[in-house]
Every structure is written in structure tokens, then in C-alpha cells.
Write an enzyme that holds these catalytic residues in place. Sequence first.
Site, PDB file in Angstrom:
ATOM      1  N   SER A 110     -10.823  38.381  54.281  1.00 30.13           N
ATOM      2  CA  SER A 110     -12.132  38.256  53.633  1.00 30.13           C
ATOM      3  C   SER A 110     -12.004  38.057  52.123  1.00 30.13           C
ATOM      4  O   SER A 110     -11.109  38.623  51.483  1.00 30.13           O
ATOM      5  CB  SER A 110     -12.941  39.529  53.903  1.00 30.13           C
ATOM      6  OG  SER A 110     -14.079  39.585  53.075  1.00 30.13           O
ATOM      7  N   LYS A 247     -18.426  29.456  59.617  1.00 26.19           N
ATOM      8  CA  LYS A 247     -18.656  30.645  60.450  1.00 26.19           C
ATOM      9  C   LYS A 247     -20.117  31.078  60.320  1.00 26.19           C
ATOM     10  O   LYS A 247     -20.599  31.277  59.200  1.00 26.19           O
ATOM     11  CB  LYS A 247     -17.738  31.775  59.961  1.00 26.19           C
ATOM     12  CG  LYS A 247     -17.945  33.129  60.624  1.00 26.19           C
ATOM     13  CD  LYS A 247     -16.844  34.093  60.201  1.00 26.19           C
ATOM     14  CE  LYS A 247     -16.982  35.451  60.826  1.00 26.19           C
ATOM     15  NZ  LYS A 247     -17.932  36.323  60.137  1.00 26.19           N
ATOM     16  N   HIS A 271     -22.211  37.685  62.946  1.00 26.44           N
ATOM     17  CA  HIS A 271     -21.680  38.665  61.994  1.00 26.44           C
ATOM     18  C   HIS A 271     -21.644  40.063  62.631  1.00 26.44           C
ATOM     19  O   HIS A 271     -21.806  41.080  61.963  1.00 26.44           O
ATOM     20  CB  HIS A 271     -22.566  38.680  60.742  1.00 26.44           C
ATOM     21  CG  HIS A 271     -21.807  38.776  59.451  1.00 26.44           C
ATOM     22  ND1 HIS A 271     -21.611  37.709  58.610  1.00 26.44           N
ATOM     23  CD2 HIS A 271     -21.214  39.822  58.829  1.00 26.44           C
ATOM     24  CE1 HIS A 271     -20.946  38.089  57.534  1.00 26.44           C
ATOM     25  NE2 HIS A 271     -20.675  39.377  57.646  1.00 26.44           N
ATOM     26  N   ARG A 274     -24.879  42.076  62.060  1.00 24.39           N
ATOM     27  CA  ARG A 274     -25.039  42.707  60.746  1.00 24.39           C
ATOM     28  C   ARG A 274     -25.858  41.880  59.766  1.00 24.39           C
ATOM     29  O   ARG A 274     -26.025  42.279  58.630  1.00 24.39           O
ATOM     30  CB  ARG A 274     -23.653  42.967  60.131  1.00 24.39           C
ATOM     31  CG  ARG A 274     -22.823  43.922  60.959  1.00 24.39           C
ATOM     32  CD  ARG A 274     -21.360  43.871  60.555  1.00 24.39           C
ATOM     33  NE  ARG A 274     -21.066  44.539  59.303  1.00 24.39           N
ATOM     34  CZ  ARG A 274     -20.832  45.834  59.176  1.00 24.39           C
ATOM     35  NH1 ARG A 274     -20.883  46.605  60.232  1.00 24.39           N
ATOM     36  NH2 ARG A 274     -20.545  46.359  57.997  1.00 24.39           N
ATOM     37  N   GLY A 304     -19.087  41.108  69.487  1.00 25.08           N
ATOM     38  CA  GLY A 304     -19.257  41.918  70.695  1.00 25.08           C
ATOM     39  C   GLY A 304     -18.103  41.909  71.682  1.00 25.08           C
ATOM     40  O   GLY A 304     -18.188  42.547  72.728  1.00 25.08           O
TER      41      GLY A 304
HETATM   42  C1  LIG Z   1     -17.166  46.263  58.589  1.00 26.10           C
HETATM   43  C2  LIG Z   1     -17.342  44.784  58.717  1.00 26.10           C
HETATM   44  C3  LIG Z   1     -17.150  43.972  57.605  1.00 26.10           C
HETATM   45  C4  LIG Z   1     -17.300  42.579  57.712  1.00 26.10           C
HETATM   46  N1  LIG Z   1     -17.038  41.794  56.622  1.00 26.10           N
HETATM   47  C5  LIG Z   1     -17.087  40.436  56.758  1.00 26.10           C
HETATM   48  C6  LIG Z   1     -16.682  39.595  55.687  1.00 26.10           C
HETATM   49  O1  LIG Z   1     -16.244  40.049  54.631  1.00 26.10           O
HETATM   50  N2  LIG Z   1     -16.759  38.245  55.878  1.00 26.10           N
HETATM   51  C7  LIG Z   1     -17.227  37.694  57.074  1.00 26.10           C
HETATM   52  O2  LIG Z   1     -17.285  36.464  57.186  1.00 26.10           O
HETATM   53  N3  LIG Z   1     -17.584  38.483  58.095  1.00 26.10           N
HETATM   54  C8  LIG Z   1     -17.511  39.824  57.977  1.00 26.10           C
HETATM   55  N4  LIG Z   1     -17.824  40.617  59.050  1.00 26.10           N
HETATM   56  C9  LIG Z   1     -18.160  39.985  60.347  1.00 26.10           C
HETATM   57  C10 LIG Z   1     -16.894  39.738  61.169  1.00 26.10           C
HETATM   58  O3  LIG Z   1     -16.133  38.698  60.623  1.00 26.10           O
HETATM   59  C11 LIG Z   1     -17.224  39.342  62.627  1.00 26.10           C
HETATM   60  O4  LIG Z   1     -18.114  38.250  62.612  1.00 26.10           O
HETATM   61  C12 LIG Z   1     -17.823  40.504  63.434  1.00 26.10           C
HETATM   62  O5  LIG Z   1     -17.209  41.720  63.110  1.00 26.10           O
HETATM   63  C13 LIG Z   1     -17.661  40.228  64.910  1.00 26.10           C
HETATM   64  O6  LIG Z   1     -18.283  41.212  65.672  1.00 26.10           O
HETATM   65  P1  LIG Z   1     -17.515  42.489  66.299  1.00 26.10           P
HETATM   66  O7  LIG Z   1     -17.355  43.462  65.178  1.00 26.10           O
HETATM   67  O8  LIG Z   1     -18.466  42.944  67.353  1.00 26.10           O
HETATM   68  O9  LIG Z   1     -16.201  42.006  66.859  1.00 26.10           O
HETATM   69  C14 LIG Z   1     -17.684  41.995  58.956  1.00 26.10           C
HETATM   70  C15 LIG Z   1     -17.862  42.836  60.069  1.00 26.10           C
HETATM   71  C16 LIG Z   1     -17.690  44.205  59.966  1.00 26.10           C
HETATM   72  C17 LIG Z   1     -17.860  45.049  61.203  1.00 26.10           C
END
Ligand SMILES: Cc1cc2nc3c(=O)[nH]c(=O)nc-3n(C[C@H](O)[C@H](O)[C@H](O)COP(=O)(O)O)c2cc1C
Length: 378
Positions: A110, A247, A271, A274, A304
Amino acid sequence: MGRLERCHDIEDLRRLALRRLPFPVREFLEGGSDDEWTLAENRRAFQRYVLMPRALGSVKEIELGTRVLGQSVAWPVLLAPTGASRLYHRDGERAVARAASRTGTAYALSTYSSFPLEEVAREATTARIFQLFTSIGLDRSLELVDRAQRAGYDALCLTVDTTAPPNKLRDQRSGLETGRLSARSIASLVAHPGWLLGLARGGPPRLANLEVGVREAQALQWLEAQRLDWSVAERIRDRWEGPFALKGLFRAEDACRAAEIGVDALILSNHGGRQLDSVPAPIDLVAETVATVGERLEVLVDSGFRRGTDVVKALALGARGVLVGRPYLYGLAAGGEAGVVRAIEILKQELVRDLRLLGVGRVDALEPGCVRRAPGQE
Ligand SMILES: Cc1cc2nc3c(=O)[nH]c(=O)nc-3n(C[C@H](O)[C@H](O)[C@H](O)COP(=O)(O)O)c2cc1C
């Protein structure tokens, strides 16, 4: 048997991880936005698909290797970008990069990593992806692109779903969002001295790739993120020499436009629930996206994924690969590098077993006939 070996699936690892983290960090990791409908939908969606095994196929060897974003990987599950990983373990992204290398998979670092991108690149011997937020303005983003190129990253991924701050109520209630921690958060920090010590050893949390503090970066982020449009994506595409992914896209028309500007791969993602709540689970978009642009670019998917069967479903629907976020962060919190390796091992063992039971010997032999809508979900 050690604690990690006693974790038999990702849920076991999650429980171990959550015990080790103080309340505000737990909430940050687990939480989604608004009502967390999308967060829950990401898991529910897999239940809408069933698998259709082939009989008597005599599967001897299982071949998991594939190519993603122009790189060979030992298996089709990659580690998604997640910011500030030092919150989960003092070695943060460095530990994740080492675990990815040990298991032959790719890790997307990231922009908001807690160690500089150059330092993390040196830890990795397998495919290295750099994830870009344009939060610090286009000029400084392009500088980051150049730094990633010089540091030897193999592919670049631009995240496009973060154009406004998400409404993450858990972080508001814990006080993490404002920095004014609630009484419950403070009490939980006090009850986790080991975690505090680990964090203290590396100094105060910072966004190591940016020369700005966390609060300043947050303010800039939402100002500059609003300026992210197709022309910015094109500028970044043109600057980067190598495979380029977007993405966080949802619509077929956006996928077509991405193909037109020379994007090599799409990561279907919400995401992890989120950002915008009420968006669909990406697994439901795979078939349509592959049908629309599958000839022109690779389709990857996240959000997921917790089981080998989830991965099988995505690949059978046409995805080239899958990314996981929280599953490896649970591993990181539970046991640093060894914990991340354990998370990967668990998913890999499940995938191998599932392929065997399905009667398919190679991940690239998975096809739409292996999966169908569950009864009542057609
Ligand atoms: C704690 C956390 C921080 C994240 N930070 C970023 C980030 O810095 N950049 C980004 O593109 N996605 C970020 N994401 C999203 C993840 O890249 C990814 O899309 C997501 O975690 C996938 O879902 P999952 O946690 O159910 O596997 C973050 C997700 C989490 C849980």
C-alpha cells in the site's frame, strides 16, 4: 503443537488475532462502513454458488501455479494492499513481504505502508506490486510511481474507490478516527501492554512513503482524491512501464474504458466493505466482467474470500486470481511472518483438497461448468 498450528482455518486465526489486538485496532481491522451490509454481503454471496464436481477424473498431481499481471506465482491467491500494517505486528509490511516470498505469491504494498517501499522491496523475492493512492496530488503521486519503478516493483495498481472518507462508525466510536480515544479504547490499550511495547519499539506510527504526518495525509487525501478521473489514470498508466491494474471498479462500461486506456488487469473489489456501503459483492461481478473484457484484460477479484471453495468459485467464473486482505492480517497479528505463512498455508491446503474433490487437477482448468447458481438463486 504451537498456537498457529492449532489454527485450522482462517476463522481460528481471526480469533487468535483479535485476542492480541486492543479494541480500537480490532475495530479498525474488522469494520466496514455504514450498516456493514456490503461487509456481510461479501460472505453471503459465496453461498449463492454451488460447485459441480467431475466424476472419475483421476486427478493425481495438483498444479496451482499461474501467471498474474505478467508474473509467475506459485498459486492464484495474492496478498491485497492494506495500509499501516505495523498496527498488527512490529514487523508490519516487511513480515508480509517475506511471507509472500516464502510461499511464492505476490504482495501488493500500500501507498500507506508503515515501512518505505524501497525497504519492503528488498524483503521480497517474488512478484512485487505497488498500490497507488493519488491522495497527495498528481505530481507527488507520479514521484511515487517513479520510486516504485526504481525500487524494482513489477506491477502498479491504482485504487479508484476511495474518492471520499468512508463512514466507519466503529472508528468514530472507538475514537481512532479523531485521535481522541474513548474510555473503552484506552482501557483496552492498557490491557494489551505487549502490543503497546511492539508499537513503541518502532517509534510513532507514520506513513513512511509520504513526507507528511498521518493527519495531514488524511486531510490531503480527501481533497486530492476528488480530482481522480480518467485523465489522471491515463497519466499514471503512461508513466508506468509495466503491467498496470485498476482496483475498485464495478461497471462493465468502466471496464471497457479501462481496456481502452491500456489497463492490463482489473481488481474487482469493494475494499472489503470499507468504502461505499450497499455495493454488490465482487464475486457477483466476475462472470459479467469476464464476458465483457476478459479477452482484453485479466480479471482479479477480492473482498470476503476466506475458504478454498471461495477461490475455486471465483476462478471457475473466469477470474485469473484472487486477493485476500484481512485473512493475512489475522495471521500477521497472530504471529508475524509465521502467522502470514500459516494463513497462506491454510488457504492453500483447502484449495488443493477442493480441487481434488472437484476432479480438476490445475487451477487454469477450472471453467464455468464447475460452478452454478445455488437452487433458488438462478
Ligand atoms: C485494514 C485494511 C486496510 C486496507 N488498506 C488498503 C489500502 O491501503 N489500499 C487499498 O487499495 N486497499 C486497502 N484495503 C482493501 C484491501 O486491499 C482489500 O480490497 C480488502 O481487504 C479485501 O477484503 P477482505 O479483507 O475481505 O479480504 C484495506 C483493507 C483492510 C482490511
